[in-house]
Every structure is written in C-alpha cells, then in structure tokens.
Design an enzyme around this catalytic site. Structure first.
Site, mmCIF file in Angstrom:
data_model
loop_
_atom_site.group_PDB
_atom_site.id
_atom_site.type_symbol
_atom_site.label_atom_id
_atom_site.label_comp_id
_atom_site.label_asym_id
_atom_site.label_seq_id
_atom_site.Cartn_x
_atom_site.Cartn_y
_atom_site.Cartn_z
ATOM 1 N N ARG A 86 0.843 -1.207 0.000
ATOM 2 C CA ARG A 86 0.000 0.000 0.000
ATOM 3 C C ARG A 86 0.873 1.250 0.000
ATOM 4 O O ARG A 86 0.574 2.235 0.642
ATOM 5 C CB ARG A 86 -0.924 0.009 1.202
ATOM 6 C CG ARG A 86 -0.219 -0.121 2.537
ATOM 7 C CD ARG A 86 -1.142 0.352 3.622
ATOM 8 N NE ARG A 86 -0.523 0.145 4.927
ATOM 9 C CZ ARG A 86 -1.033 0.610 6.040
ATOM 10 N NH1 ARG A 86 -2.151 1.292 6.012
ATOM 11 N NH2 ARG A 86 -0.436 0.397 7.180
ATOM 12 N N LYS A 106 2.054 6.469 1.259
ATOM 13 C CA LYS A 106 1.587 5.294 2.005
ATOM 14 C C LYS A 106 0.072 5.377 2.127
ATOM 15 O O LYS A 106 -0.447 6.413 2.548
ATOM 16 C CB LYS A 106 2.258 5.292 3.379
ATOM 17 C CG LYS A 106 1.903 4.130 4.277
ATOM 18 C CD LYS A 106 2.836 4.112 5.486
ATOM 19 C CE LYS A 106 2.416 3.095 6.519
ATOM 20 N NZ LYS A 106 3.319 3.094 7.686
ATOM 21 N N ASP A 245 10.927 -6.757 8.383
ATOM 22 C CA ASP A 245 10.590 -5.835 7.287
ATOM 23 C C ASP A 245 10.413 -4.411 7.807
ATOM 24 O O ASP A 245 10.311 -3.475 7.015
ATOM 25 C CB ASP A 245 9.322 -6.292 6.555
ATOM 26 C CG ASP A 245 8.159 -6.545 7.492
ATOM 27 O OD1 ASP A 245 8.328 -7.337 8.438
ATOM 28 O OD2 ASP A 245 7.091 -5.954 7.296
ATOM 29 N N ASN A 246 10.379 -4.252 9.119
ATOM 30 C CA ASN A 246 10.228 -2.920 9.695
ATOM 31 C C ASN A 246 11.517 -2.456 10.349
ATOM 32 O O ASN A 246 11.497 -1.592 11.227
ATOM 33 C CB ASN A 246 9.078 -2.905 10.707
ATOM 34 C CG ASN A 246 7.730 -3.135 10.039
ATOM 35 O OD1 ASN A 246 7.570 -2.863 8.847
ATOM 36 N ND2 ASN A 246 6.771 -3.634 10.783
#
Ligand code: AMP
Ligand code: MG
Length: 468
Positions: A86, A106, A245-246
């Site tokens: 997104r 985003k 992933d963060n």
C-alpha cells in the site's frame, strides 16, 4: 514548482521492484503539510501541489512510482513475499547539502504486492505516524519523517467505515532487513550483493574502502540499530511490530503502526492488540534487535567470506557482540538522561538500580523531575526505593544536574490519551486538537500543560492496532 526527482534505486537495482501507479484520490483535502521539513528538503510546495501530489490525485512530474519487493519475519515466522502493498515510492530527492531522501506515498492504493489488502489507509493511523515520527525527530531520534497527510475523500473499510488518507513519508531509504531477505531466500546472491553495494553507497559510503565492505556493512548496521534501540528505550518507545521488514538498513525508525509510549514504567509493557505473546514488549526490544540482525547477517553470509565456514564464524562473532554493544549504547543514553558528566564505574549499577526503583512510576516525568523531590514524590505510590537511590544519584550528578535533565528529558511526549483524542477529532473532521498536540510535541523540552500530564485515571488499559 517541479521536484527534481532522481531514481537511483530503480536504476541501480532492476528486479527489486515493480512499477505501480498510485490510485487517484477522488476528492483530496490537505490535512497537514510539514513546512519546516519541506523547506529543509528545498521543496517550495504550494498547498494545492501538496494536496494533489501527495494524495495520488496527480503523479508529480518526474516521479516514476514503484513498489519495492521485500520479505520479512513477522512475529518470528517468515513471509517470503511482503513488499509495498500500500505504498508507492515516487522517487528520490537530493538536498542542497547532498543528502538523498525517498519520497513515498503510504495508503495510496493496491500494488502487485497487496495480497488480500485494499492498499489503503485511514486518516487516524496516517496522522498517528505523522505525530509520532515528528516527535521522534524533535527528540533527536533517527526516524523517517512525515511530509504531509492528505484525506482522499474516499472511505476505507476497517472495523467500520473510515475516511481514507495518504501519508507522504520521507526516508533516508526504504531498504529493510526484509529487502535482503527477499533475495537471499530465493538464492539470488547477485541481487543481495547489488543491494549491499547500493546500501553502502547510499548510507555508509566510507565503507566502500574497507578490507571487506560487507563485513563493515554488517558492523555499521549493528552499530546504528543498537544506538537506535537504546534511544527508543530512553524515551519509553515501544515500536510494537519489530518485524524484520520494519527494520531499516539506514538505522532510522520506520513503520509507525501500533507503536506507543509507555507511561507507567513496567518492563513487560505491550500495547499492540496482535502481540499476544509480548514478543515486542518494551524490555524485549533489545533482544529482538539481536534476533533481527541475525536475520540480516544470514543474508550476507555469501558475501562475508569465500569460505562459508569462515563467513559463519565472522557473522557469529558479530552477533555475539550485539548484547554488549547495545548495553554500552544504553548506558550512554542513561548517563545523558541522568545528567551525569563523564563516566564512572558505578554508572551502570546506578542506572540499573533506578530501573528497579522506578517501576510503577511515570517513565517520562520521573527523569524530568529527578532534581525536584517534591514534584517527583507524587509520581510514586511507594517512594522507599527512590528514597534510597536519590542520594547516590545526587552525589554522582553534582552541580547543574537540574538544567542538564531539563535539556535532554522531554516534558512532553505523545501521550496515548492525547493522541487518541486528537485522532478521534480528526476522524470527525476537527483538526484543531491534532495541531495543538503537534505543536506541543514538536517542542518536547518545553513544559506544556495539559500535554505533559499522565493519562487521567480511567484511561486504559491502552490497546493499539496496526491500522492496516
Ligand atoms: P506493516 O504491518 O504495516 O509493516 O505491513 C506488513 C505488510 O502488509 C507490508 O507488505 C504491507 O505493504 C502490507 N499491508 C499492510 N496494510 C495493507 C493494506 N491495507 N493493503 C495492502 N497491503 C497492506
Ligand atoms: Mg512495514
């Protein structure tokens, strides 16, 4: 104006992204534009340009929107394909002093990585990221920044129907541990090498000259992340989704979802509704730091040495050192927060003992009020342990401690009840509480009631959601 976009990621790393266009917002409305940040980036944006370009209503001239591929361990389980589901990277900009930043939307619609998701975001979570990331920046913590939030005029379905919004995010880059994992998991060693070379050139250019630049890259990411997590701990910040992933290769805080600040100090504090096991609890964050960096190290094994055995030895050696490295960074943060000058052998015990003595008291205000016992006492139900600890601190801190405390310990943080009130009002089209809170948290060292006060009794237990 025109934005002089560059596209080094797309140019240098073919095969790591897919082209994808943002959804055109039907009725965009600018909710907040970060003028100081725009100025720092040399962007002389009009409100209309910000509204149209940062909502997806128009693709700004020169932008070449892409969605980046990445994988990630989410709550310990590996997802081989996440990616920007997104988000759309519009491109990069260079500041007059030569720094390179991504500009990413985003909540701007579906991409080939969206899986089951709608690609959208609601006003609340986007304004929440804006508030908290701008507080982190004001508090001197490395972070992605928020340039604007634009309401799209569309409704998104979550538990209920909510007004949609897009956040324009500015980041040193969006390279994540998960970006490396995506290609390592597919056995694409050349792509991992290309990513590592790109990361070095973009974030750690001095390392290109190192004997082994990839070992140096691992060391550098460990150093920056250890410092980052130590800063989070100092502020009582709980990220909430420290999935790989963060975790950014740049060392910036990224992906503000269910994050929140701890009020009453309790090491096991968890806010996120989905973190049932407390994996990302306050006191676990330093352990997850090591766990996530181990996942990064694994992806770099083929680059660390020609001999796999030797490479594993190198990686292990680094990973074993993380705990000590973090501890040193934490102690540096604590010395600062305690107003201590220089270094003393007893500092670690002094800081550790405070952690025991202050359990149950307001994290932020305890540090702020250490030098003012009359103001400190009411924060505690039982002051016995502090009573014993304070004389030790006074003896060590010495002259001028009160001023030093006030200069580095925030008076104002984004307290949960204030954040919620601001976001609820914004969702009802009233932006005034958001702007009032934003201006208070942008000056964190200035005492400002009511924003510096803990939540009223009756608020909580506080629960946060991913907002996805
Ligand atoms: P996050 O929990 O925000 O770090 O996101 C984890 C993954 O889920 C990323 O790949 C996101 O792009 C994806 N994701 C989150 N929300 C949505 C959404 N509403 N639509 C599509 N993908 C999403
Ligand atoms: Mg994420």
């Amino acid at each position: 104006m025109t934005i002089a976009f560059d596209h080094s990621y797309a140019r240098d790393l073919p095969g790591t992204y897919l082209r994808a266009a943002p959804d055109p917002a039907p009725a965009p409305r600018l909710l907040v534009l970060n003028r100081p940040l725009a100025a720092e980036l040399n962007l002389a944006l009009s409100d209309d340009e910000a509204r149209d370009w940062f909502s997806g209503a128009q693709v700004p001239p020169g932008a070449e929107p892409i969605a980046q591929a990445y994988a990630g361990h989410q709550f310990g389980g590996f997802s081989p394909q996440l990616g920007d589901g997104r988000a759309h990277l519009l491109g990069e900009i260079l500041t007059p002093d030569g720094r390179r930043f991504d500009i990413q939307l985003k909540g701007s619609g579906r991409t080939p990585f969206s899986r089951g998701g709608d690609g959208k975001a609601a006003i609340g979570p986007m304004l929440r990221e804006y508030l908290i990331s701008e507080f982190m920046a004001a508090a001197g913590v490395p972070t992605t920044r928020s340039l604007a939030v634009v309401a799209t005029g569309e409704e998104v379905w979550r538990e209920t129907k909510l007004p949609g919004a897009v956040l324009a995010r500015v980041a040193a880059s969006h390279l994540r541990v998960g970006t490396f994992q995506f290609f390592a998991a597919r056995g694409e060693e050349a792509q991992v090498r290309a990513l590592a070379d790109y990361a070095i050139a973009r974030h750690y250019p001095d390392l290109a000259k190192a004997a082994n630049p990839y070992v140096a890259l691992l060391d550098a990411v460990i150093a920056r992340q250890a410092r980052l997590i130590a800063e989070w701990m100092g502020l009582g910040f709980i990220h909430g989704v420290m999935n790989t992933d963060n975790m950014a290769i740049s060392g910036e805080t990224i992906d503000y979802g269910p994050c929140a600040f701890m009020e009453t100090y309790a090491p096991g504090t968890v806010f996120s509704s989905i973190d049932h096991q407390g994996r990302y609890a306050y006191a676990n964050q330093p352990l997850i730091l090591g766990w996530n960096l181990a996942r990064l190290a694994e992806t770099l094994i083929p680059l660390l040495d020609a001999s796999r055995e030797k490479a594993i030895e190198i990686a292990n050696d680094r990973l074993v050192g993380i705990a000590g490295h973090y501890r040193t960074e934490w102690l540096t943060v604590m010395r600062r927060k305690l107003g201590l000058l220089g270094e003393d052998e007893g500092d670690a015990a002094l800081a550790d003992d405070l952690m025991t003595a202050m359990e149950g008291a307001d994290w932020t205000l305890t540090f702020r009020r250490l030098a003012d016992e009359a103001a400190l006492r009411p924060l505690f139900d039982d002051f016995t342990k502090m009573e014993a600890w304070l004389p030790r601190w006074r003896a060590r801190a010495g002259e001028g401690a009160a001023q030093r405390l006030a200069a580095v310990n925030p008076a104002v943080i984004p307290r949960n009840h204030n954040v919620e009130a601001a976001l609820t009002a914004a969702t009802d089209a009233n932006m005034a509480p958001f702007h009032a809170l934003l201006s208070a948290i942008q000056r964190p060292y200035t005492e400002s009631e009511p924003y510096m006060l803990p939540a009223p009794t009756g608020f909580g237990p506080y629960v946060t959601f991913c907002g996805t």
